[in-house]
Design an enzyme around this catalytic site. Structure first.
Site, PDB file in Angstrom:
ATOM      1  N   HIS A 289       7.976   3.265  -5.558  1.00 55.66           N
ATOM      2  CA  HIS A 289       7.533   3.507  -4.179  1.00 55.66           C
ATOM      3  C   HIS A 289       6.601   4.707  -4.180  1.00 55.66           C
ATOM      4  O   HIS A 289       6.979   5.790  -4.618  1.00 55.66           O
ATOM      5  CB  HIS A 289       8.719   3.768  -3.265  1.00 55.66           C
ATOM      6  CG  HIS A 289       8.331   4.213  -1.884  1.00 55.66           C
ATOM      7  ND1 HIS A 289       7.366   3.548  -1.140  1.00 55.66           N
ATOM      8  CD2 HIS A 289       8.747   5.254  -1.109  1.00 55.66           C
ATOM      9  CE1 HIS A 289       7.223   4.159   0.032  1.00 55.66           C
ATOM     10  NE2 HIS A 289       8.044   5.203   0.072  1.00 55.66           N
TER      11      HIS A 289
ATOM     12  N   GLU B  67     -11.957  -8.634 -10.995  1.00 63.92           N
ATOM     13  CA  GLU B  67     -11.409  -8.778 -12.343  1.00 63.92           C
ATOM     14  C   GLU B  67      -9.995  -8.207 -12.477  1.00 63.92           C
ATOM     15  O   GLU B  67      -9.142  -8.783 -13.161  1.00 63.92           O
ATOM     16  CB  GLU B  67     -12.343  -8.102 -13.345  1.00 63.92           C
ATOM     17  CG  GLU B  67     -11.930  -8.228 -14.801  1.00 63.92           C
ATOM     18  CD  GLU B  67     -12.089  -9.639 -15.368  1.00 63.92           C
ATOM     19  OE1 GLU B  67     -11.598  -9.882 -16.483  1.00 63.92           O
ATOM     20  OE2 GLU B  67     -12.697 -10.498 -14.687  1.00 63.92           O
TER      21      GLU B  67
ATOM     22  N   HIS C 298       2.281   4.407   5.687  1.00 64.85           N
ATOM     23  CA  HIS C 298       3.376   4.976   4.893  1.00 64.85           C
ATOM     24  C   HIS C 298       3.093   4.912   3.394  1.00 64.85           C
ATOM     25  O   HIS C 298       3.017   5.936   2.730  1.00 64.85           O
ATOM     26  CB  HIS C 298       4.674   4.227   5.239  1.00 64.85           C
ATOM     27  CG  HIS C 298       5.892   4.713   4.537  1.00 64.85           C
ATOM     28  ND1 HIS C 298       7.150   4.620   5.085  1.00 64.85           N
ATOM     29  CD2 HIS C 298       6.079   5.285   3.320  1.00 64.85           C
ATOM     30  CE1 HIS C 298       8.044   5.129   4.250  1.00 64.85           C
ATOM     31  NE2 HIS C 298       7.413   5.528   3.160  1.00 64.85           N
TER      32      HIS C 298
END
EC number: 4.2.1.109
Length: 271
Positions: free
Chosen positions: A141, A166, A231
């Site tokens: 995270h 790519e 966030h």
């Protein structure tokens, strides 16, 4: 009390061994292994800090010990600590599927923790969701600014979509297997494929994201990540190194998407 200060790269080998000496023989043996999940979390947190992904104690990482004797063991970095200074004995240890906490850094000798009261990461239920719903080996995270900016550019969208780049080829191609009821990797994404990452709305408290994250994971079987508006992002993979690669590739694509948007270039190229 503030978290104990662990100066980055300041300890020499002797100092590190001296610190470990106050631990039980079992923990000493664990933490001497550079590939132990707790040590890998420390290594990756320093790398992610240098990329501005986990600054100001934000973000987090957890690793399931898929190569160890008990693959149900999950190591999770604690809440509210400076990620670039984190040490292996500061991890919470959780066992799946009961989500039983087996060890906390508060159990460690005070010579190491300086009586700091550690708290479990607020990300814990979200990490657990990735393990239970996707059988992940690690979950990352970050508070990447690229992730935040993309969710702002597409304020009214529920998905981030990009194609014909790519770097997409670094990500896995996933498919739901109706016979097994599991998400399976069937290869790698190709240049022409569309990468789709769901976007969920932020909440005042991290743990309150759990239901919407689980819903996104279920509704997007081809995704290896979920963006959280204003966030950051959650990224998972079958191993810690796969999760690292996916996170890096996605962040590259998010940064590129911001630049493309500013330049007026469509993110999806029509055939």
């Amino acid at each position: 009390m503030s978290a104990p200060c662990h100066c980055q790269h300041a300890d020499d080998d002797y100092s590190s061994i001296k610190k470990l000496s106050v631990l039980s023989p079992e923990l000493q043996q664990e933490f001497k292994d550079p590939n132990h999940p707790a040590n890998l979390i420390c290594e990756l947190c320093r790398l992610f800090y240098d990329n501005n992904w986990v600054t100001g104690t934000g973000g987090g990482i957890s690793i399931r010990d898929v190569d160890g004797p008990n693959p149900n063991l999950v190591y999770i970095a604690p809440s509210g600590v400076q990620k670039e200074r984190i040490q292996p004995w500061e991890m919470f240890l959780v066992e799946l599927p009961q989500e039983k906490i087996l060890r906390t850094p508060n159990d460690i000798p005070k010579e190491l923790t300086k009586s700091y009261k550690y708290k479990p990461s607020a990300c814990t239920p979200l990490f657990i969701s990735c393990y239970t719903l996707r059988n992940a080996g690690a979950c990352i995270h970050t508070h990447s600014q690229h992730a935040v900016m993309v969710t702002l550019f597409f304020e009214n969208e529920k998905e981030f979509v990009i194609s014909h780049i790519e770097q997409i080829k670094a990500l896995p191609k996933l498919k739901y297997n109706q016979e097994t009821g599991k998400i399976e990797k069937i290869g790698s994404m190709e240049y022409y494929d569309k990468l789709v990452i769901p976007i969920i709305e932020n909440t005042p408290h991290e743990e309150d994201l759990t239901d919407s994250l689980q819903e996104a994971i279920k509704n997007y079987p081809g995704a290896s990540a979920v963006l959280v508006r204003r966030h950051g992002i959650y990224v998972w993979g079958e191993t810690v190194w796969k999760a690292k690669v996916y996170n890096e590739a996605i962040d590259y694509l998010l940064e590129l998407a911001v630049k493309m948007k500013l330049a007026g270039i469509p993110l999806v190229k029509e055939e």
